[in-house]
Enzyme design. Structure first.
Site, PDB file in Angstrom:
ATOM      1  N   ASP A  68       5.461 -36.642 -17.473  1.00 59.98           N
ATOM      2  CA  ASP A  68       5.434 -38.186 -17.836  1.00 59.98           C
ATOM      3  C   ASP A  68       3.859 -38.115 -18.319  1.00 59.98           C
ATOM      4  O   ASP A  68       3.506 -39.401 -18.876  1.00 59.98           O
ATOM      5  CB  ASP A  68       5.254 -39.018 -16.404  1.00 59.98           C
ATOM      6  CG  ASP A  68       4.265 -38.599 -15.412  1.00 59.98           C
ATOM      7  OD1 ASP A  68       3.515 -37.510 -15.796  1.00 59.98           O
ATOM      8  OD2 ASP A  68       4.009 -39.359 -14.283  1.00 59.98           O
TER       9      ASP A  68
ATOM     10  N   GLU B   1     -23.208 -37.102  -5.094  1.00 56.12           N
ATOM     11  CA  GLU B   1     -23.610 -37.279  -6.330  1.00 56.12           C
ATOM     12  C   GLU B   1     -24.817 -38.313  -6.422  1.00 56.12           C
ATOM     13  O   GLU B   1     -24.608 -39.546  -6.057  1.00 56.12           O
ATOM     14  CB  GLU B   1     -22.495 -38.157  -7.188  1.00 56.12           C
ATOM     15  CG  GLU B   1     -22.765 -38.379  -8.839  1.00 56.12           C
ATOM     16  CD  GLU B   1     -21.751 -39.394  -9.449  1.00 56.12           C
ATOM     17  OE1 GLU B   1     -21.718 -39.248 -10.687  1.00 56.12           O
ATOM     18  OE2 GLU B   1     -21.151 -40.177  -8.616  1.00 56.12           O
TER      19      GLU B   1
ATOM     20  N   ASP C  49      -0.549 -34.348 -11.872  1.00 57.29           N
ATOM     21  CA  ASP C  49      -0.121 -34.656 -10.679  1.00 57.29           C
ATOM     22  C   ASP C  49      -0.626 -33.587  -9.467  1.00 57.29           C
ATOM     23  O   ASP C  49      -0.850 -32.377  -9.734  1.00 57.29           O
ATOM     24  CB  ASP C  49       1.327 -35.136 -10.593  1.00 57.29           C
ATOM     25  CG  ASP C  49       2.081 -33.969 -11.421  1.00 57.29           C
ATOM     26  OD1 ASP C  49       2.141 -32.850 -10.764  1.00 57.29           O
ATOM     27  OD2 ASP C  49       3.026 -34.370 -12.173  1.00 57.29           O
TER      28      ASP C  49
ATOM     29  N   ASP D 232     -18.939 -40.119  -4.273  1.00 61.40           N
ATOM     30  CA  ASP D 232     -19.186 -40.470  -5.527  1.00 61.40           C
ATOM     31  C   ASP D 232     -20.210 -41.669  -5.255  1.00 61.40           C
ATOM     32  O   ASP D 232     -20.343 -42.248  -4.360  1.00 61.40           O
ATOM     33  CB  ASP D 232     -18.105 -41.303  -6.005  1.00 61.40           C
ATOM     34  CG  ASP D 232     -18.027 -42.141  -7.332  1.00 61.40           C
ATOM     35  OD1 ASP D 232     -18.361 -41.226  -8.408  1.00 61.40           O
ATOM     36  OD2 ASP D 232     -17.996 -43.215  -7.523  1.00 61.40           O
TER      37      ASP D 232
ATOM     38  N   ASP E 173       0.927 -31.234 -15.559  1.00 63.68           N
ATOM     39  CA  ASP E 173       1.852 -32.423 -15.427  1.00 63.68           C
ATOM     40  C   ASP E 173       3.132 -31.683 -15.039  1.00 63.68           C
ATOM     41  O   ASP E 173       3.768 -30.734 -15.538  1.00 63.68           O
ATOM     42  CB  ASP E 173       1.772 -33.182 -16.732  1.00 63.68           C
ATOM     43  CG  ASP E 173       3.038 -34.108 -16.735  1.00 63.68           C
ATOM     44  OD1 ASP E 173       3.502 -34.355 -15.420  1.00 63.68           O
ATOM     45  OD2 ASP E 173       3.610 -34.248 -17.770  1.00 63.68           O
TER      46      ASP E 173
END
Length: 543
Positions: free
Chosen positions: A29, A273, A33, A204, A25
């Site tokens: 926050d 996947e 990111d 995915d 981070d």
């Protein structure tokens, strides 16, 4: 621009999976990111991997943490901006790292503009972009298909007075791949990222794209047969054979179209996947012939226990059926219990030796290994109390299945004296960092030459010096005696034998010839053709 060099880098290269919201981070926050990823890329490169796989960072309401995409061409503000992404790719390429990113093509978020338009009426331009169906005469769903996340795979929409299909959350409607406009749009969105310099995609749920156009009911699972894959046994989803809701033959045609797009960008790759009722056969089908996926992985190693016969037979089956296809190997990721808690922990013995044997095994198989962030630190599955759970899957299936938060807790960068393991300088991370994880922080392990982290570095450096391990052939070895997994890797006249003791007890086996060790940190000792391994030991040697 994509990275120059070996255009077949993916064949035997090593990937490192980054779950961005839990990596680092940069702004306090509590959520990782893209700038945080960029700051830590030098660490990733120091491992000796060839590329990264970034889990989703796209615009999303985050009901499923980015696997519900609301804009396929933009970065969610919580992760940064498109400029941040471009900088990440540039920095990765400067460090010699390829960049692969998730693509979630089977479904979108219900907040995507496409779905908002589609659900507004039955005659709008995108009315057929999602899977819609009329109720049965009694008002019930069109068929018996189930959602992996619980309940029916159908949700009634009051505006259209129809059901829409969702294999996952209600907020993740399935796109209709029987509509050619949908396929064209998704391929254009894929190419958007290729033009930005992306080197490949992790796809995915790659076998979920196409559904049965006739919406036929799935047959029930027959007890005593192979249990359907893709969900824990506690989930009713495993009580059906998924014949019609996924892995349809029409899926192949779309993968071929996708491959044609990828082939326009030299050095790009795809890893799919696969979660089907016969994942090994599907993986072979989807990676064969050089015109579909470059490589694929199944969930077999991600959910299996470390039972020697089971793993050995599974590996043999893979190489028996795969033909010219190429596997990707993962033993941990963001969806499954961490391997440090799952593979052999209940057997006892030398835990450090166990955590070294595991990567030695799966990074020396024929294929492309994928390391999940924190695996190189020996992180175990975190215990996240119910009141702190974030994963809707775990919340729905509690308490028998606690969801995926335990493998998604943040990376510990600094030691136990640093708040939240140095993941964030803010008040609270989105998931807690367990104290036992902070004790395994990157900073401490970097300074310890005997740490697991530095073992990974040594292992991957050794691997790079052995072409037979990277992309040679493989021959499974049986009848050596003892509870071991063994195979030979071959390239030209070079033949390296690889043997792994998957128990905490010492074992002596007979090799198929005299051998000389070729790895300085392997733990076996040889005398002629006799190999002795300590508990959780492993051996690499020329034969």
């Amino acid at each position: 621009m994509a990275l120059a060099g070996d255009q077949n880098w993916w064949r035997g290269g090593v990937l490192y999976q980054i779950y961005p919201r839990s990596f680092f981070d940069s702004n306090g926050d509590g959520i990782g990111d893209l700038p945080g990823v960029t700051q830590k890329l030098e660490y990733v490169a120091s491992l000796g991997v060839d590329g990264i796989w970034l889990s989703p960072f796209f615009t999303s309401p985050m009901k499923d943490f980015g696997y519900d995409v609301a804009d396929y061409r933009d970065v969610d503000p919580m992760f940064g901006t498109l400029a941040d992404f471009d900088h990440l790719v540039e920095r990765a390429h400067d460090l010699g790292l390829r960049v692969t990113i998730d693509q979630v093509l089977s479904h979108s978020s219900d907040q995507h503009d496409w779905f908002k338009e589609s659900r507004s009426s039955r005659d709008n331009p995108k009315a057929d972009w999602y899977v819609w169906a009329d109720p049965k005469p009694d008002g019930t769903p069109p068929n018996n298909w189930l959602s992996i996340f619980g309940g029916s795979a159908w949700k009634f929409d009051t505006t259209r007075q129809q059901y829409y299909m969702h294999n996952f959350l209600v907020s993740q409607p399935d796109l209709n791949f029987h509509n050619p406009d949908v396929q064209t749009q998704l391929l254009e969105d894929v190419e958007f990222w290729l033009r930005r310099g992306v080197d490949g995609f992790r796809l995915d749920t790659a076998n979920f794209y196409v559904h049965d156009a006739e919406l036929r009911d799935n047959p029930p699972w027959v007890p005593g047969t192979h249990r359907p894959e893709g969900a824990p046994k506690e989930n009713p989803y495993t009580r059906q054979m998924h014949v019609y809701d996924k892995t349809r033959p029409e899926n192949i045609a779309f993968l071929q179209k996708l491959r044609a797009v990828m082939d326009k960008y030299s050095g790009s790759t795809t890893v799919g996947e696969i979660g089907s009722d016969n994942s090994l056969a599907t993986m072979a089908e989807y990676t064969s012939g050089g015109d579909k996926l470059h490589m694929a992985y199944t969930i077999n190693l991600l959910e299996s226990p470390l039972e020697t016969g089971l793993v050995r037979d599974m590996l043999k089956n893979v190489f028996d059926v795969l033909g010219d296809g190429w596997p990707c190997w993962a033993v941990s990721n963001h969806d499954f219990m961490r391997v440090a808690s799952r593979w052999g922990k209940d057997k006892g013995g030398d835990n450090d030796a166990r955590l070294r044997m595991i990567p030695a095994l799966y990074t020396s198989l024929r294929g492309t290994p994928c390391i999940y962030q924190g695996e190189e630190l020996g992180l175990e599955e975190a215990v996240v109390p119910y009141e702190l759970l974030q994963d809707p899957y775990g919340i729905e299936m509690w308490p028998e299945f606690k969801g995926r938060d335990g493998c998604r807790t943040p990376m510990p960068w600094l030691n136990a004296n640093a708040p939240h393991g140095g993941f964030t300088f803010g008040d609270q991370p989105w998931l807690p960092v367990p104290p036992e994880h902070s004790a395994l922080a990157v900073a401490d392990q970097t300074d310890d030459p005997n740490s697991l982290l530095n073992f990974y570095r040594d292992l991957l450096a050794w691997r790079k010096s052995h072409p037979e391990i990277i992309n040679g052939d493989i021959e499974m070895l049986e009848n050596l005696g003892g509870d071991v997994i063994a195979y030979a890797r071959m390239s030209g006249v070079v033949r390296t034998i690889c043997v792994f003791n998957t128990t905490p007890d010492p074992v002596t086996v007979t090799l198929p010839g005299q051998s000389e060790p070729n790895c300085p940190f392997a733990t076996g000792t040889v005398a002629g053709d006799r190999l002795t391994l300590p508990g959780w030991g492993f051996y690499f040697g020329t034969i």
